[in-house]
Design a protein around this motif. Sequence first.
Motif, PDB file in Angstrom:
ATOM      1  N   PRO A   1      -8.326 -16.528  49.366  1.00 28.23           N
ATOM      2  CA  PRO A   1      -8.662 -17.716  48.582  1.00 28.23           C
ATOM      3  C   PRO A   1      -9.400 -17.333  47.301  1.00 28.23           C
ATOM      4  O   PRO A   1     -10.437 -16.677  47.353  1.00 28.23           O
ATOM      5  CB  PRO A   1      -9.525 -18.562  49.509  1.00 28.23           C
ATOM      6  CG  PRO A   1      -9.888 -17.703  50.661  1.00 28.23           C
ATOM      7  CD  PRO A   1      -8.978 -16.536  50.682  1.00 28.23           C
TER       8      PRO A   1
ATOM      9  N   LYS B   1     -16.180 -16.280  39.234  1.00 25.33           N
ATOM     10  CA  LYS B   1     -16.730 -14.962  39.598  1.00 25.33           C
ATOM     11  C   LYS B   1     -15.659 -13.956  40.019  1.00 25.33           C
ATOM     12  O   LYS B   1     -15.848 -12.749  39.859  1.00 25.33           O
ATOM     13  CB  LYS B   1     -17.767 -15.117  40.697  1.00 25.33           C
ATOM     14  CG  LYS B   1     -17.228 -15.711  41.991  1.00 25.33           C
ATOM     15  CD  LYS B   1     -18.347 -16.024  42.955  1.00 25.33           C
ATOM     16  CE  LYS B   1     -17.809 -16.642  44.238  1.00 25.33           C
ATOM     17  NZ  LYS B   1     -18.908 -17.025  45.163  1.00 25.33           N
TER      18      LYS B   1
ATOM     19  N   LYS C   1     -20.656 -11.269  50.116  1.00 31.66           N
ATOM     20  CA  LYS C   1     -19.912 -12.230  49.296  1.00 31.66           C
ATOM     21  C   LYS C   1     -20.649 -12.341  47.961  1.00 31.66           C
ATOM     22  O   LYS C   1     -21.845 -12.701  47.946  1.00 31.66           O
ATOM     23  CB  LYS C   1     -19.854 -13.604  49.972  1.00 31.66           C
ATOM     24  CG  LYS C   1     -19.113 -14.641  49.160  1.00 31.66           C
ATOM     25  CD  LYS C   1     -18.733 -15.838  50.004  1.00 31.66           C
ATOM     26  CE  LYS C   1     -19.949 -16.611  50.430  1.00 31.66           C
ATOM     27  NZ  LYS C   1     -20.542 -17.380  49.268  1.00 31.66           N
TER      28      LYS C   1
ATOM     29  N   GLY D   1      -7.170 -25.868  46.348  1.00 30.41           N
ATOM     30  CA  GLY D   1      -7.609 -27.249  46.586  1.00 30.41           C
ATOM     31  C   GLY D   1      -9.063 -27.445  46.230  1.00 30.41           C
ATOM     32  O   GLY D   1      -9.724 -26.529  45.739  1.00 30.41           O
ATOM     33  N   ALA D   2      -9.548 -28.652  46.518  1.00 30.45           N
ATOM     34  CA  ALA D   2     -10.911 -29.010  46.107  1.00 30.45           C
ATOM     35  C   ALA D   2     -11.967 -28.151  46.788  1.00 30.45           C
ATOM     36  O   ALA D   2     -12.964 -27.764  46.172  1.00 30.45           O
ATOM     37  CB  ALA D   2     -11.158 -30.485  46.424  1.00 30.45           C
ATOM     38  N   GLU D   3     -11.776 -27.857  48.048  1.00 25.24           N
ATOM     39  CA  GLU D   3     -12.695 -27.003  48.807  1.00 25.24           C
ATOM     40  C   GLU D   3     -11.962 -25.755  49.289  1.00 25.24           C
ATOM     41  O   GLU D   3     -10.700 -25.736  49.327  1.00 25.24           O
ATOM     42  CB  GLU D   3     -13.275 -27.760  50.018  1.00 25.24           C
ATOM     43  CG  GLU D   3     -14.016 -29.036  49.661  1.00 25.24           C
ATOM     44  CD  GLU D   3     -15.283 -28.792  48.840  1.00 25.24           C
ATOM     45  OE1 GLU D   3     -15.644 -29.673  48.050  1.00 25.24           O
ATOM     46  OE2 GLU D   3     -15.878 -27.675  48.980  1.00 25.24           O
TER      47      GLU D   3
ATOM     48  N   ALA E   1      -9.533 -19.729  44.422  1.00 30.15           N
ATOM     49  CA  ALA E   1      -9.427 -20.944  43.596  1.00 30.15           C
ATOM     50  C   ALA E   1     -10.786 -21.574  43.305  1.00 30.15           C
ATOM     51  O   ALA E   1     -10.873 -22.690  42.804  1.00 30.15           O
ATOM     52  CB  ALA E   1      -8.523 -21.967  44.269  1.00 30.15           C
ATOM     53  N   GLY E   2     -11.861 -20.845  43.621  1.00 29.20           N
ATOM     54  CA  GLY E   2     -13.205 -21.369  43.354  1.00 29.20           C
ATOM     55  C   GLY E   2     -13.585 -21.249  41.899  1.00 29.20           C
ATOM     56  O   GLY E   2     -12.921 -20.552  41.119  1.00 29.20           O
TER      57      GLY E   2
ATOM     58  N   SER F   1      -7.839 -24.935  49.986  1.00 35.77           N
ATOM     59  CA  SER F   1      -7.082 -23.820  49.387  1.00 35.77           C
ATOM     60  C   SER F   1      -6.406 -22.988  50.465  1.00 35.77           C
ATOM     61  O   SER F   1      -5.247 -22.585  50.325  1.00 35.77           O
ATOM     62  CB  SER F   1      -8.031 -22.944  48.563  1.00 35.77           C
ATOM     63  OG  SER F   1      -8.587 -23.688  47.492  1.00 35.77           O
TER      64      SER F   1
ATOM     65  N   GLY G   1     -17.001 -20.595  41.109  1.00 32.45           N
ATOM     66  CA  GLY G   1     -18.173 -19.714  41.068  1.00 32.45           C
ATOM     67  C   GLY G   1     -19.402 -20.338  40.434  1.00 32.45           C
ATOM     68  O   GLY G   1     -20.131 -19.686  39.668  1.00 32.45           O
ATOM     69  N   GLN G   2     -19.669 -21.585  40.731  1.00 29.59           N
ATOM     70  CA  GLN G   2     -20.766 -22.315  40.073  1.00 29.59           C
ATOM     71  C   GLN G   2     -22.111 -21.606  40.230  1.00 29.59           C
ATOM     72  O   GLN G   2     -22.861 -21.448  39.274  1.00 29.59           O
ATOM     73  CB  GLN G   2     -20.862 -23.712  40.702  1.00 29.59           C
ATOM     74  CG  GLN G   2     -21.570 -24.736  39.859  1.00 29.59           C
ATOM     75  CD  GLN G   2     -21.223 -26.162  40.314  1.00 29.59           C
ATOM     76  OE1 GLN G   2     -20.693 -26.378  41.405  1.00 29.59           O
ATOM     77  NE2 GLN G   2     -21.507 -27.125  39.483  1.00 29.59           N
ATOM     78  N   ARG G   3     -22.400 -21.100  41.433  1.00 27.72           N
ATOM     79  CA  ARG G   3     -23.706 -20.463  41.693  1.00 27.72           C
ATOM     80  C   ARG G   3     -23.867 -19.148  40.924  1.00 27.72           C
ATOM     81  O   ARG G   3     -24.952 -18.652  40.751  1.00 27.72           O
ATOM     82  CB  ARG G   3     -23.889 -20.228  43.191  1.00 27.72           C
ATOM     83  CG  ARG G   3     -24.117 -21.488  44.003  1.00 27.72           C
ATOM     84  CD  ARG G   3     -23.997 -21.228  45.492  1.00 27.72           C
ATOM     85  NE  ARG G   3     -22.605 -21.014  45.874  1.00 27.72           N
ATOM     86  CZ  ARG G   3     -22.227 -20.796  47.144  1.00 27.72           C
ATOM     87  NH1 ARG G   3     -23.114 -20.698  48.124  1.00 27.72           N
ATOM     88  NH2 ARG G   3     -20.950 -20.646  47.453  1.00 27.72           N
TER      89      ARG G   3
END
Length: 233
Positions: free
Chosen positions: A11, A25, A216, A80-82, A13-14, A86, A16-18
């Motif tokens: 997966p 990221k 991670k 997907g959204a989460e 598709a994030g 995905s 990486g906001q944090r």
Amino acid sequence: MTSPKLWLIVPAAGIGQRMQAECPKQYLRINNRFILDITLSRMLNSGLFAGCMVPLNSTDSWWPESDASNDDRIQTCGGGAERADSVLSALHALKEQVAADDWVLVHDAARPCVHPADLANLVSTLADHPVGGLLAAPVADTLKKAESRDLPEVVETVDRSQLWRALTPQMFRYSMLVSALERALKDKQPVTDESSAMEFSGNMPVLVEGRPDNIKITVPADLDLAGFILSRF
Ligand SMILES: Nc1ccn([C@@H]2O[C@H](COP(=O)(O)OP(=O)(O)OP(=O)(O)O)[C@@H](O)[C@H]2O)c(=O)n1
Ligand SMILES: C[C@](O)(CO)[C@H](O)COP(=O)(O)O
């Protein structure tokens, strides 16, 4: 009777906001390589997988610059959204290629430090298991519980003797995982990993101890740490 094949889902598709970076990221670089390329090459170099599906964000403009985009072992689909959405999207995209009892290993793009020996141990330990399981690390710190994140004050020291940190890869049979994820998402269950969906369906996935340095990459400090870990391999 042919033995079940192994399929890889990574997966990616994030956003990486944090990480608070200028790009997702998985597209930050370590030794001038995308983290996503490092992760995919470390997994695929095992030679274990019949195929690989990478769910990407619909806004992803970096993929064409990756080494992986030129690797014919790797397919992509929409994420997907989460994370769970995905992963389910990737499972659906593999439907025509995968047999019901084939194994699917799901591994975060953000975990480039996974050790080949851990991957081999996970696969050999679970090869004949009816459900599957995941790499995990026993909790090594004293754990405190706080009710607020604004001014966290200790309300309890949690007994850690039976607690593990879930890592990836997580390894489950294709049809069981599809059914479990579809059911968990339909019932709006909080699913942050494949194991929690399998647990919601009444299964008890096996915890296979893995290296704690299979980190991670989540916050800025993780990037240099991952670079150091990778330099030691
Ligand atoms: N909708 C999503 C969310 C996450 N992921 C992937 O799942 C992995 C682990 O998720 P996480 O570390 O939470 O990544 P992000 O969601 O990108 O991070 P953040 O929560 O900080 O935005 C990452 O490889 C990420 O790309 C995904 O494929 N689809
Ligand atoms: C799947 C996972 O890596 C297990 O620890 C983790 O849950 C993914 O990160 P997220 O922040 O929960 O999406």
